[in-house]
Scaffold this active site. Structure first.
Site, PDB file in Angstrom:
ATOM      1  N   HIS A   1       0.836  -1.190   0.000  1.00  0.00           N
ATOM      2  CA  HIS A   1       0.000   0.000   0.000  1.00  0.00           C
ATOM      3  C   HIS A   1       0.874   1.244   0.000  1.00  0.00           C
ATOM      4  O   HIS A   1       1.791   1.367   0.807  1.00  0.00           O
ATOM      5  CB  HIS A   1      -0.911   0.024   1.228  1.00  0.00           C
ATOM      6  CG  HIS A   1      -1.829   1.207   1.247  1.00  0.00           C
ATOM      7  ND1 HIS A   1      -3.054   1.207   0.616  1.00  0.00           N
ATOM      8  CD2 HIS A   1      -1.676   2.436   1.771  1.00  0.00           C
ATOM      9  CE1 HIS A   1      -3.616   2.380   0.778  1.00  0.00           C
ATOM     10  NE2 HIS A   1      -2.804   3.152   1.474  1.00  0.00           N
TER      11      HIS A   1
ATOM     12  N   ASP B   1     -15.938   2.748   5.218  1.00  0.00           N
ATOM     13  CA  ASP B   1     -14.714   3.497   4.926  1.00  0.00           C
ATOM     14  C   ASP B   1     -14.862   4.281   3.627  1.00  0.00           C
ATOM     15  O   ASP B   1     -14.393   5.411   3.524  1.00  0.00           O
ATOM     16  CB  ASP B   1     -13.512   2.564   4.832  1.00  0.00           C
ATOM     17  CG  ASP B   1     -12.248   3.366   4.528  1.00  0.00           C
ATOM     18  OD1 ASP B   1     -11.855   4.160   5.389  1.00  0.00           O
ATOM     19  OD2 ASP B   1     -11.693   3.214   3.425  1.00  0.00           O
TER      20      ASP B   1
ATOM     21  N   ARG C   1     -14.207  12.748   4.249  1.00  0.00           N
ATOM     22  CA  ARG C   1     -12.955  13.335   4.728  1.00  0.00           C
ATOM     23  C   ARG C   1     -12.301  14.165   3.632  1.00  0.00           C
ATOM     24  O   ARG C   1     -11.733  15.230   3.879  1.00  0.00           O
ATOM     25  CB  ARG C   1     -11.994  12.228   5.191  1.00  0.00           C
ATOM     26  CG  ARG C   1     -12.407  11.620   6.527  1.00  0.00           C
ATOM     27  CD  ARG C   1     -11.640  10.339   6.811  1.00  0.00           C
ATOM     28  NE  ARG C   1     -10.213  10.568   6.872  1.00  0.00           N
ATOM     29  CZ  ARG C   1      -9.293   9.634   6.622  1.00  0.00           C
ATOM     30  NH1 ARG C   1      -9.663   8.403   6.282  1.00  0.00           N
ATOM     31  NH2 ARG C   1      -8.028   9.923   6.703  1.00  0.00           N
TER      32      ARG C   1
ATOM     33  N   SER D   1      -8.560   3.493   8.304  1.00  0.00           N
ATOM     34  CA  SER D   1      -9.037   3.356   6.924  1.00  0.00           C
ATOM     35  C   SER D   1      -8.211   2.307   6.171  1.00  0.00           C
ATOM     36  O   SER D   1      -8.750   1.383   5.561  1.00  0.00           O
ATOM     37  CB  SER D   1      -8.952   4.717   6.234  1.00  0.00           C
ATOM     38  OG  SER D   1      -9.176   4.587   4.846  1.00  0.00           O
TER      39      SER D   1
ATOM     40  N   LYS E   1      -9.276  -1.765   5.306  1.00  0.00           N
ATOM     41  CA  LYS E   1      -9.330  -2.208   3.899  1.00  0.00           C
ATOM     42  C   LYS E   1      -8.462  -3.441   3.700  1.00  0.00           C
ATOM     43  O   LYS E   1      -8.836  -4.370   2.982  1.00  0.00           O
ATOM     44  CB  LYS E   1      -8.820  -1.086   2.988  1.00  0.00           C
ATOM     45  CG  LYS E   1      -9.897  -0.109   2.580  1.00  0.00           C
ATOM     46  CD  LYS E   1      -9.514   0.684   1.331  1.00  0.00           C
ATOM     47  CE  LYS E   1      -8.507   1.760   1.634  1.00  0.00           C
ATOM     48  NZ  LYS E   1      -9.105   3.102   1.730  1.00  0.00           N
TER      49      LYS E   1
END
Lengths: 433, 433
Positions: free
Chosen positions: B83, B162, B169, B184, B188
């Protein structure tokens, strides 16, 4: 215009907005270009990071510019106004307005509805059959000229941005910010056209302001904002540790106001009315110093002229005045539940917030903005802080339309009372004049 | 359930939520009982007042519980994931995924779309004609079993809370909160079913995290949250002072990924891929220590096996692979504007944020979520930090579909470059492995 996200971010990071930026932000909000969820994020950032005096002034201006502004100059008089930061059992306006008007001052007030645990003067006045709270600008000014007093609901075309902001603050825990409070109140007062306003800043458990320091902070800020925009703002601090007077609930409070105008009011209510009345008469255009103003205020209450002005006022706004001579003409809910003391001692405390919530539970106030109100329900406090009490003695009565709600409210009132075994002094209501 | 206003107020006043309270709050948000404007006020309070580790875990759980969870256990393999916290020119996944899969690991990733100035892998992959990014859970798992690699768009039934929170957000300036970011991302990753994830935390002007301290803080928090929920989380910090590699824009970045898989990639991109690849291979179930993992990663890149896996992967997800051998098969916008240096010296800086914004201006990214993307546009940076430069030398090329946008973007790229008269060292891309 700066993007909404950039504006929110600036406040989040502790930055300062320019007047142009804040004006654009409020305008965009009213135009639908700033969403409610963006405004509420900004409100929370503003609450936590603060607004400078310049920002507070700019916000006040932006709120004011969102709508019309009453022009009271045709009256050729200084119009005085009063604002309470919200309390329980606060029926001051209904006594104070006629008092200062009967002394020759002009008292004009746009007033709000109750929300949360605190009541609103407009809801209380609507207990009176026929009484009109929705007046046009022309009627408002005209009545002020003829009668010297007018109290009407906040007109939707004055400070519409504040109306929307306030509704949002109420449901997003962003009410308790001094700059937001100051901008909201002063913009409304500016829109209403008064020359001077005296604030009754409530302090204590039943109020937004838990400490004197907090109350003084907001009073100081409102004075500063008002001064820079040409309106005189003064403040007194009064206690909201316990409810004001004995009655809580709409019709019940109207009746207590009448009793007070008849010279038989509870001492704490009378004290607050006289303190505010003195200030308002000084700030009016009568040319009086404080000693004369206070003497005139006392006289108006004692000699029945304030009561006569109340009658004239209620009548001119369409109200049926028969309750003034016959209290039974105002319906009070028939189910009365008495709350009795379980121990001996002195009343140590009556939690005003809990009493306010009990009144809302009965239907005297709103849980949500769209709720309707039952004017007939409420609470009568028989004993107040410092009173001696015996087991079995009645502390208070609850007046309910539905028995189950009455029982729930009675339990809350019972819990709101604290009884001490050792002597407790009565609580002063005037904290700082 | 505690009322939404009370929950917002608790966080506003610096209090801590229980896990039950936070779970109820998120559930009520998904059920429509908590309004967007209430959630955004809470988000701002959470950003400014912080969330404890327990609260961050509770929020992670609440987000995870809002949707389905992929079950990858039928594969009988550890699935590794990567990520990135979001950068400019970040085409790492397209090189890294095939690299680790060709080495025998299983690489499964749900990826996001670009928003703001940073691009998203899914948008980049959609430059490839026919490539499918929307896969069912069965297809995702099946492809992982057969090919060892799958990269799909985030499925709407995984962590829907989310998705909604993130959208809110993004427009309320509440992205930059370590606990909100951690909850978040980790929710995920847990929903996606991976056993281990390596984070590429970007640091610098073009990133959310401007300093190493900030990046390390969020990495540490994500590791802690992951650990307590049974997923191994590691992190490397890489520089986002300047864009990664040379290409910025969707098709341009796909082509640069192919070049890299052919062994002709820019050194900063290769370094990041090898660092991440080494970690992922160690965290996989191949039984390798770091030295062997690094050797295998280098070999996969050098001997063409990563490129072969890339071809297999693109084909199995429906993509036309002809661009791998013929770059002209991926359309690149025909209007090319060259940006020339005006002075002599060394490249001192290339502001990644400005380059990202220029790419968005060209149409390579979205100004709003509903915007569509032009895959053919973008920027090619010819010179990077530390390169010597002569007046008139080409710094970069802009590829535009509309000439006016191209000129605007070219101006931005010109401004993004800083040239120093004294020698500047090339910037390291790996800050902390």
């Amino acid at each position: 215009m700066t993007s909404p996200v950039d504006i929110i971010q600036r406040k989040r990071d502790g930055g300062e907005h320019s007047a142009v930026e804040l004006a654009g932000f409020i305008r965009a909000f009213m135009d639908g270009e700033v969403a409610d969820y963006q405004m509420s994020a900004w409100l929370m950032a503003a609450l936590l990071k603060g607004l400078s005096l310049s920002e507070t002034l700019a916000l006040t201006d932006a709120l004011l510019d969102s709508g019309k502004r009453l022009d009271l100059t045709p009256l050729g008089r200084r119009v005085v106004d009063k604002h309470s930061t919200g309390g329980v059992g606060d029926k001051v306006t209904m006594v104070l307005g006629p008092l200062v008007a009967s002394s020759g001052a002009v008292f004009g007030k746009m007033s709000g509805r109750g929300l949360g645990h605190t009541g609103g003067t407009i809801d209380k006045l609507e207990s009176i059959p026929g009484f009109r709270t929705s007046l046009s600008a022309e009627d408002f000014v005209g009545q002020l000229g003829e009668t010297g007093i007018c109290v009407a609901g906040q007109s939707a075309d004055l400070v519409p941005a504040d109306n929307r902001l306030y509704a949002l603050r109420d449901v997003t825990a962003t009410v308790e910010s001094n700059p937001l409070i100051a901008a909201s109140i002063i913009s409304k007062k500016l829109a209403g056209g008064a020359s001077a306003v005296v604030l009754d800043v409530k302090v204590g458990k039943g109020s937004f302001f838990k400490t004197m320091g907090h109350a003084q902070g907001v009073a100081h800020l409102m004075r500063a904002v008002g001064e820079r925009r040409g309106i005189t703002v003064e403040a007194i601090m009064t206690s909201m540790e316990q409810p004001l007077g004995h009655a809580v609930g709409n019709a019940l409070e109207v009746l207590e106001a009448v009793e007070t105008l008849k010279g038989k009011g509870p001492s704490d209510l009378v004290e607050v009315v006289l303190a505010l009345g003195t200030r308002l008469l000084v700030l009016s255009d009568l040319g009086w110093e404080a000693p004369q103003a206070e003497a005139e205020a006392r006289r108006a209450l004692a000699n029945g002229s304030a009561l006569a002005k109340f009658r004239e006022w209620i009548k001119v706004q369409g109200g049926d005045v028969s309750f003034i001579d016959d209290p039974a003409a105002l319906p009070v809910a028939s189910t009365e539940i008495e709350i009795q003391a379980s121990s001996q001692g002195w009343i140590e405390a009556i939690d005003a917030r809990v009493v306010g919530r009990a009144a809302v539970e009965l239907g005297a106030g709103r849980q949500r903005q769209e709720d309707s109100i039952d004017h007939s329900v409420g609470v009568r406090l028989k004993l107040k802080k410092g009173d001696p009490v015996m087991p079995g003695q009645v502390l208070a009565s609850v007046y309910a339309t539905e028995k189950s709600k009455g029982q729930k409210a009675a339990g809350m009132i019972q819990a709101a009372y604290g009884i001490s075994r050792s002597r407790v002094e009565p609580a002063p209501v005037l904290l700082l004049e």
